[in-house]
Design a protein around this motif. Structure first.
Motif, PDB file in Angstrom:
ATOM      1  N   ALA A  23       0.842  -1.099  -0.125  1.00  0.00           N
ATOM      2  CA  ALA A  23       0.114  -0.012  -0.009  1.00  0.00           C
ATOM      3  C   ALA A  23       0.984   1.276  -0.100  1.00  0.00           C
ATOM      4  O   ALA A  23       0.486   2.237  -0.841  1.00  0.00           O
ATOM      5  N   LEU A  24       2.032   1.294   0.683  1.00  0.00           N
ATOM      6  CA  LEU A  24       2.998   2.340   0.784  1.00  0.00           C
ATOM      7  C   LEU A  24       3.711   2.680  -0.693  1.00  0.00           C
ATOM      8  O   LEU A  24       3.330   3.869  -1.147  1.00  0.00           O
ATOM      9  N   ILE A  25       3.815   1.727  -1.198  1.00  0.00           N
ATOM     10  CA  ILE A  25       4.880   1.659  -2.374  1.00  0.00           C
ATOM     11  C   ILE A  25       3.664   2.244  -3.623  1.00  0.00           C
ATOM     12  O   ILE A  25       4.074   3.052  -4.480  1.00  0.00           O
ATOM     13  N   ARG A  26       2.389   1.712  -3.517  1.00  0.00           N
ATOM     14  CA  ARG A  26       1.408   1.979  -4.569  1.00  0.00           C
ATOM     15  C   ARG A  26       1.059   3.412  -4.293  1.00  0.00           C
ATOM     16  O   ARG A  26       0.780   4.357  -5.149  1.00  0.00           O
ATOM     17  N   ALA A  27       0.869   3.897  -3.161  1.00  0.00           N
ATOM     18  CA  ALA A  27       0.419   5.466  -2.752  1.00  0.00           C
ATOM     19  C   ALA A  27       1.753   6.332  -3.523  1.00  0.00           C
ATOM     20  O   ALA A  27       1.440   7.257  -3.822  1.00  0.00           O
ATOM     21  N   LEU A  28       2.883   5.892  -3.028  1.00  0.00           N
ATOM     22  CA  LEU A  28       4.144   6.740  -3.713  1.00  0.00           C
ATOM     23  C   LEU A  28       4.174   6.663  -5.157  1.00  0.00           C
ATOM     24  O   LEU A  28       4.395   7.827  -5.783  1.00  0.00           O
ATOM     25  N   PRO A 241       5.392   8.761   6.013  1.00  0.00           N
ATOM     26  CA  PRO A 241       4.283   8.191   5.162  1.00  0.00           C
ATOM     27  C   PRO A 241       3.571   9.273   4.257  1.00  0.00           C
ATOM     28  O   PRO A 241       3.347  10.303   4.733  1.00  0.00           O
ATOM     29  N   PRO A 242       3.200   8.777   3.195  1.00  0.00           N
ATOM     30  CA  PRO A 242       2.419   9.812   2.098  1.00  0.00           C
ATOM     31  C   PRO A 242       1.137   9.906   2.328  1.00  0.00           C
ATOM     32  O   PRO A 242       0.313   9.180   3.015  1.00  0.00           O
ATOM     33  N   TYR A 243       0.412  11.072   2.109  1.00  0.00           N
ATOM     34  CA  TYR A 243      -0.849  11.490   2.371  1.00  0.00           C
ATOM     35  C   TYR A 243      -1.802  10.218   1.869  1.00  0.00           C
ATOM     36  O   TYR A 243      -2.777   9.750   2.478  1.00  0.00           O
ATOM     37  N   ALA A 244      -1.432   9.762   0.604  1.00  0.00           N
ATOM     38  CA  ALA A 244      -2.310   8.909   0.076  1.00  0.00           C
ATOM     39  C   ALA A 244      -2.474   7.454   0.729  1.00  0.00           C
ATOM     40  O   ALA A 244      -3.475   6.863   0.759  1.00  0.00           O
ATOM     41  N   PHE A 245      -1.389   7.273   1.260  1.00  0.00           N
ATOM     42  CA  PHE A 245      -1.054   5.946   2.197  1.00  0.00           C
ATOM     43  C   PHE A 245      -2.074   5.997   3.477  1.00  0.00           C
ATOM     44  O   PHE A 245      -2.757   5.222   3.895  1.00  0.00           O
ATOM     45  N   MET A 246      -1.986   7.107   4.159  1.00  0.00           N
ATOM     46  CA  MET A 246      -2.677   7.544   5.232  1.00  0.00           C
ATOM     47  C   MET A 246      -4.118   7.516   5.259  1.00  0.00           C
ATOM     48  O   MET A 246      -4.914   7.051   5.932  1.00  0.00           O
ATOM     49  N   GLN A 247      -4.530   8.079   3.995  1.00  0.00           N
ATOM     50  CA  GLN A 247      -6.071   7.729   3.417  1.00  0.00           C
ATOM     51  C   GLN A 247      -6.555   6.446   3.621  1.00  0.00           C
ATOM     52  O   GLN A 247      -7.726   6.424   3.893  1.00  0.00           O
ATOM     53  N   GLU A 248      -5.664   5.374   2.936  1.00  0.00           N
ATOM     54  CA  GLU A 248      -6.218   4.163   2.639  1.00  0.00           C
ATOM     55  C   GLU A 248      -6.027   3.357   3.939  1.00  0.00           C
ATOM     56  O   GLU A 248      -6.591   2.360   4.090  1.00  0.00           O
ATOM     57  N   LEU A 249      -5.407   3.826   4.934  1.00  0.00           N
ATOM     58  CA  LEU A 249      -4.696   2.933   6.059  1.00  0.00           C
ATOM     59  C   LEU A 249      -5.950   2.455   7.173  1.00  0.00           C
ATOM     60  O   LEU A 249      -5.868   1.130   7.413  1.00  0.00           O
TER      61      LEU A 249
END
Length: 275
Positions: A23-28, A241-249
């Motif tokens: 999820a982290l790499i996909r967000a980046l 951690p990127p914003y997009a990752f935090m939104q999906e977490l």
């Protein structure tokens, strides 16, 4: 605590770690710029769950086996990564972090994996054949700092030691502080086992004193009450951690908690800022 990868491949900690890494790499990768991915304690790269070391603990039954049979679509990316290591079907091979990271590479991305253990580095080289990964056999903490700042504008360092040395946490803390001075905008992921809360709380206080502006901790406690003297779960520290990752977490954490809860326990899987 000795947590050599081969004895615990595919357990609940691996499911959480690899699901969150994906999820982290996909967000980046929502941005087109190149990423450098660095795995400092890569282990063997690929594990046979029918091997004696994995069978000795049987931990995969409570981890990857549960995740593969779970129906929640939020775990689909994780299941796809595991099945990719088995030719697209369910099988007995389990991909370690370097194998998972290699699956995620885009043409512009770079992967650097490192393992010092003499038996594991040989296995790692075999596992990474056919991938563009650069494989090193150096001291993990020396390599961690030597590779920073990354040659690409953005990057991720994954730190996943066995915690077999008494000073492992101290080395991580010191290296994390030095790495932040060299590479303040970089993303760093540090995996850790959870055995008792008192030891972990002391470590969190030490990390707070570093003064990292964006330090997230994710903790997976398996049991509703601590089980003295045994492995109680695992977690991740994530720097920047990127914003997009935090939104999906939040929904992903709940999906993982539900899939991995031991019989008779609800468990907890939570995230909080240490900054």
């Amino acid at each position: 605590m000795n947590y050599r990868h081969s004895f615990h491949a595919g357990n609940s900690a691996d499911v959480v770690k690899h699901s969150l890494l994906i999820a982290l790499i996909r967000a980046l990768q929502q941005k087109p710029g190149a990423l450098t991915l660095i795995d400092t304690h890569a282990g063997c790269g690929l594990y046979d769950l029918q091997d004696d070391t994995a069978q000795r603990t049987g931990e995969a039954e409570h981890g990857v086996v549960r995740a593969l049979t779970d129906k929640n679509p939020l775990l689909d990316d994780y299941r796809t990564a595991v099945r990719a290591a088995n030719g697209g079907t369910d099988g007995h091979l389990y991909p370690g972090s370097p194998h998972v990271l290699a699956q995620l590479l885009r043409p512009q991305d770079v992967l650097i994996v490192n393992e010092k253990h003499p038996e594991d580095i040989a296995a790692l080289r075999r596992a990474m054949r056919g991938t563009p990964a650069a494989v090193h056999g150096r001291d993990a903490y020396e390599l961690w700092l030597a590779m920073l700042p990354t040659k690409t504008p953005r990057g991720v360092v994954v730190v996943d030691p066995p915690y077999e040395k008494t000073d492992e946490r101290e080395r991580i803390t010191a290296t994390l502080a030095a790495a932040h001075r060299k590479w303040s905008h970089g993303v760093t992921v540090v995996w850790y086992p959870l055995k008792d809360r008192e030891t972990h709380q002391r470590w969190k206080q030490q990390l707070r004193r570093i003064g990292l502006p964006k330090l997230l901790t994710i903790e997976h406690w398996l049991y509703d009450a601590d089980q003295p003297g045994i492995y109680n779960g695992a977690g991740l520290f994530i720097v920047n951690p990127p914003y997009a990752f935090m939104q999906e977490l939040p929904p992903l954490l709940e999906a993982l908690r539900t899939a991995l809860a031991p019989d008779g326990h609800r468990g907890t899987l939570t995230a909080e800022w240490l900054s």
